[in-house]
Write a protein that holds these residues in place. Sequence first.
Motif, short mmCIF file in Angstrom:
data_model
loop_
_atom_site.label_atom_id
_atom_site.label_comp_id
_atom_site.label_asym_id
_atom_site.label_seq_id
_atom_site.Cartn_x
_atom_site.Cartn_y
_atom_site.Cartn_z
N GLU A 38 5.56 2.11 6.05
CA GLU A 38 4.40 2.92 5.70
C GLU A 38 3.72 2.39 4.44
N LEU A 42 -0.09 0.69 3.79
CA LEU A 42 -0.96 1.22 2.74
C LEU A 42 -1.31 0.13 1.73
N LEU A 45 -4.14 -2.13 2.84
CA LEU A 45 -5.44 -1.49 2.64
C LEU A 45 -5.82 -1.48 1.16
N TRP A 46 -4.84 -1.20 0.31
CA TRP A 46 -5.07 -1.13 -1.14
C TRP A 46 -5.50 -2.49 -1.70
N GLY A 49 -9.05 -3.61 -0.71
CA GLY A 49 -10.17 -2.80 -1.14
C GLY A 49 -11.15 -3.58 -2.00
N TYR A 120 -4.27 5.51 -5.11
CA TYR A 120 -4.84 5.14 -3.82
C TYR A 120 -4.19 5.95 -2.69
N ALA A 121 -2.86 6.10 -2.77
CA ALA A 121 -2.16 6.89 -1.75
C ALA A 121 -2.66 8.34 -1.75
N SER A 123 -5.56 9.36 -2.63
CA SER A 123 -6.93 9.41 -2.10
C SER A 123 -6.95 9.48 -0.59
N TRP A 124 -5.87 9.07 0.05
CA TRP A 124 -5.73 9.17 1.51
C TRP A 124 -5.10 10.50 1.93
N GLY A 125 -4.85 11.37 0.96
CA GLY A 125 -4.28 12.67 1.27
C GLY A 125 -2.78 12.67 1.43
N LEU A 126 -2.11 11.57 1.03
CA LEU A 126 -0.66 11.52 1.14
C LEU A 126 -0.01 12.37 0.05
#
Length: 347
Positions: A38, A42, A45-46, A49, A120-121, A123-126
Amino acid sequence: MTEAAVRRSLGARRPVGADRSAETVDRLDLLTEVLTPELTALTVLWLGGSRRASPQTRIAYADDLLLWAEWARRELGRERFALDLHRGEVTMWLSQQQDAGASESSIARRLSTLSSLYRYAASWGLPVLSPISDDDHRPKFRRGRRATSARVLHADDITALLAAATDVRDALVVGLLFTGALRVSELCAIDDADRHDEGRRTWLVVTRKGGESVRVPLETTVAELLDLYVAIRPPWAGTGPAPLIADANGHRLDRHDVTRLLRRLARTANIPRPEKVTPHSLRATAITDQKRRGLNAEDIQELSGHADVRTVMIYIDDDGRSERVTAITDDLGRVMRAVPRHLRRPT
């Protein structure tokens, strides 16, 4: 940015703690081995960016994350790193870093890397909570030329480093770092295709922080050393663009390789406290040298390519920039006379 593009931008390095003879591995593969699936997804993607547009920034973040994962494996027994550190564990890490003599700037950078990934995590709602406290963990240090900054040498010390060189590559690395006032990340990222010869001048296209590409002129003796080095350079052993400078096995140099090279030369040259000589020491020495010799602040900004250059450079006409930087490079190149004669091109 796609996963393939992230992989290309990260490049390869030796595994953390591996012997110098170890083969290099793609950084993304190293991250995949030590992060949970996981967090790996992530992280891609981070790192891809737009806020991490500079390849040097991505590489620095990836290397810091590998160090965090190695520490968690060694000290906490976690085979796979995840965003589940507790505040007390970060405090333990901080104490160990300080006991080991890590600089405050290095500690701050590694904390910033982890903090950025947590943000960042989130910001993805994690459901993650950053374990890094500004009160407990952030080093309080003033920026500028302090004891924790890069050690500044004298031009005579650079002369001694060059005189201690026993092969062309060592002299070339010293010459590039000093006369170009390059960051080590910029030096290591230069590809063979980034060299351009125009008349009697050789230029390198260097990618600055933030992803901006600039042309850096080579001092005459440095250009001669580059010609000699290219003729004996080991064949490129990797994939993608070939680096300008490689190690003995044909792999791209990294900042650790350059640091070891400089400290070896510093010991041979009997420079006091050789363990404190870093690649940034040569950059800081070049900038300080030119300041002491009366160069104005605007041209020092041109030479160094600092992030604040936009604030200063609005007062400078861009006409003549190449001539000014070329003159600076040639002036710094006065130390290159110390390159041993047997390493120079026959006349």
